[in-house]
Design a protein around this motif. Structure first.
Motif, mmCIF file in Angstrom:
data_model
loop_
_atom_site.group_PDB
_atom_site.id
_atom_site.type_symbol
_atom_site.label_atom_id
_atom_site.label_comp_id
_atom_site.label_asym_id
_atom_site.label_seq_id
_atom_site.Cartn_x
_atom_site.Cartn_y
_atom_site.Cartn_z
ATOM 1 N N SER A 56 65.167 51.598 30.865
ATOM 2 C CA SER A 56 64.246 52.483 30.961
ATOM 3 C C SER A 56 64.425 53.402 29.919
ATOM 4 N N LEU A 57 65.423 53.881 29.720
ATOM 5 C CA LEU A 57 65.882 55.032 28.511
ATOM 6 C C LEU A 57 65.768 54.135 27.304
ATOM 7 N N GLN A 58 66.238 53.123 27.165
ATOM 8 C CA GLN A 58 66.251 52.398 25.864
ATOM 9 C C GLN A 58 64.639 51.954 25.447
ATOM 10 N N ALA A 59 63.903 51.576 26.410
ATOM 11 C CA ALA A 59 62.537 51.155 26.285
ATOM 12 C C ALA A 59 61.682 52.322 25.845
ATOM 13 N N ALA A 60 61.950 53.591 26.617
ATOM 14 C CA ALA A 60 61.380 54.704 26.343
ATOM 15 C C ALA A 60 61.333 55.040 24.743
ATOM 16 N N LEU A 61 62.622 55.268 24.503
ATOM 17 C CA LEU A 61 63.171 55.694 23.176
ATOM 18 C C LEU A 61 62.742 54.806 22.026
ATOM 19 N N ALA A 62 62.427 53.487 22.313
ATOM 20 C CA ALA A 62 61.921 52.361 21.670
ATOM 21 C C ALA A 62 60.397 52.293 21.554
ATOM 22 N N ASN A 71 59.649 48.755 34.468
ATOM 23 C CA ASN A 71 60.915 48.127 35.232
ATOM 24 C C ASN A 71 61.254 48.973 36.417
ATOM 25 N N VAL A 72 60.749 50.282 36.626
ATOM 26 C CA VAL A 72 60.973 51.111 37.968
ATOM 27 C C VAL A 72 60.009 50.748 38.900
ATOM 28 N N VAL A 73 58.930 50.481 38.516
ATOM 29 C CA VAL A 73 57.777 50.125 39.664
ATOM 30 C C VAL A 73 58.112 48.594 40.054
ATOM 31 N N GLY A 74 58.443 47.615 39.088
ATOM 32 C CA GLY A 74 58.628 46.398 39.453
ATOM 33 C C GLY A 74 59.933 46.236 40.376
ATOM 34 N N GLY A 196 64.297 42.080 23.105
ATOM 35 C CA GLY A 196 63.708 40.767 23.307
ATOM 36 C C GLY A 196 62.376 40.771 24.009
ATOM 37 N N ALA A 197 62.452 41.577 24.965
ATOM 38 C CA ALA A 197 61.387 41.662 25.915
ATOM 39 C C ALA A 197 59.871 42.082 25.019
ATOM 40 N N VAL A 198 60.222 42.979 24.081
ATOM 41 C CA VAL A 198 59.028 43.360 23.156
ATOM 42 C C VAL A 198 58.685 42.261 22.274
ATOM 43 N N SER A 199 59.819 41.471 21.782
ATOM 44 C CA SER A 199 59.216 40.315 20.869
ATOM 45 C C SER A 199 58.558 39.349 21.520
ATOM 46 N N LEU A 200 59.237 39.082 22.927
ATOM 47 C CA LEU A 200 58.569 37.989 24.013
ATOM 48 C C LEU A 200 57.214 38.471 24.254
ATOM 49 N N GLY A 212 57.919 43.919 31.724
ATOM 50 C CA GLY A 212 58.664 44.841 32.264
ATOM 51 C C GLY A 212 58.855 44.985 34.018
ATOM 52 N N LEU A 213 57.458 44.434 34.373
ATOM 53 C CA LEU A 213 57.501 44.443 35.999
ATOM 54 C C LEU A 213 58.041 43.002 36.705
ATOM 55 N N THR A 214 58.081 42.168 35.524
ATOM 56 C CA THR A 214 58.740 40.557 36.062
ATOM 57 C C THR A 214 60.322 40.511 35.435
#
Length: 317
Positions: A56-62, A71-74, A196-200, A212-214
């Motif tokens: 979550s930290l990496q995703a927020a900073l990105a 990620n948290v809710v899922g 990878g998730a952003v690119s996917l 993020g949820l899955t």
């Protein structure tokens, strides 16, 4: 294909790194003579949630708040419906009333706070600080209460969570190396996973929030699944339940709190429209099942698992 490779590599790094971090930290704590109650309530809780935190930290900073919040809710949805559902199918779970009344209530309160943050549209640093303070207060209160009643059922559950961590005892220096190495692997795993998730998401034409949820949420919840399966094999279903409750509390107050404190989060509209309500509904369903006879049987486990499959099918439809 590169995006899928990054996701797979990232998930592997999170699973391996998270397990090494927990093993090393628990081994150090044991060598230093910390009570099992403290280890189970803090180190195991934080350790099994470390993949979610770093991701979550990496995703927020990105600049990918959909992945950070999703990620948290899922993860919370998956912890209850998937992990606890599978665990109850393997063996019925006996609920300890005293521990569940407190931790279940805190989980519901944390879920309500998360709903409020999502409803407001943004989780700023003030909200993040409030969440972290609430988590610290919960831990302090629990440690004080259970330390005074060290033979209580709740204290036994927390201590058993520490004993559920696999692996032999290590010298302090080796345990420290294991913990630090696990943290490094987790950080790099999260970086690859987010990239990878952003690119996917871009390649597949779906939102980062759904990813993020899955994929991200399921992947980062693997340490909780491993801990719960180990506990149920030892016929300690209450430990599996305590692991899920603790993880859900940590995810909201700790992970969402720390992430918002470091980098304010804009809440994705999709989360408010559907997923936060599923998370709150899953929490209430868990409370309902636990309070009816203080037991979660295979029938309830099947209902949870079926609900999770339906939820994922809805997201991906």
């Amino acid at each position: 294909m590169a995006a899928i490779g990054f996701v797979v590599l990232g998930l592997a790094g999170l699973i391996i790194g998270g397990e090494l971090l927990v093993r090393g930290a628990v081994s150090v704590a044991n060598r230093l003579g910390l009570p099992p109650l403290v280890i189970g309530l803090t180190l195991v809780g934080f350790g099994t949630s470390s993949p979610e935190l770093v991701t979550s930290l990496q995703a927020a900073l990105a600049g990918a708040p959909g992945i950070a919040v999703g990620n948290v809710v899922g993860s919370n949805i998956g912890n209850v419906l998937l992990i606890l559902g599978l665990t109850a199918l393997l063996a019925p779970i006996t609920v300890q009333p005293a521990a569940f009344r407190r931790d279940g209530s805190v989980m519901i309160l944390a879920s309500a706070l998360c709903l409020g943050a999502v409803w407001s549209g943004e989780a700023g640093r003030l909200v993040g600080a409030g969440f972290v303070v609430a988590l610290a207060a919960y831990l302090a209160f629990t440690l004080i209460v259970e330390s005074r009643a060290a033979r209580s059922e709740a204290a036994r559950v927390y201590a058993a969570e520490a004993e559920a961590v696999p692996g032999p005892e290590q010298p302090v220096w080796l345990a420290l190396v294991t913990a630090v190495g696990g943290l490094v692997v987790t950080i790099f795993g999260a970086r690859y996973l987010v990239s990878g998730a952003v690119s996917l998401a871009e390649a597949a034409g779906i939102s980062e929030t759904v990813i993020g949820l899955t994929i991200v949420a399921i992947g980062t919840s693997m340490p909780e699944l491993v801990t719960s399966v180990i506990a149920i094999r030892k016929k300690q279903g209450d430990v599996a339940l305590g692991n899920v409750l603790g993880s859900n509390i940590f995810n909201i107050l700790g992970i969402l709190g720390v992430t918002a404190l470091v980098h304010p989060l804009a809440m994705p509209p999709e989360i408010l429209a559907f997923d936060i309500w599923v998370m709150c509904g899953a929490s209430l369903l868990l409370v309902l099942f636990a309070w009816t006879g203080w037991r979660i049987g295979r029938r309830e486990g099947g209902v949870m698992l079926a609900a999770y499959i339906a939820y994922i099918a809805w997201l991906l439809a």
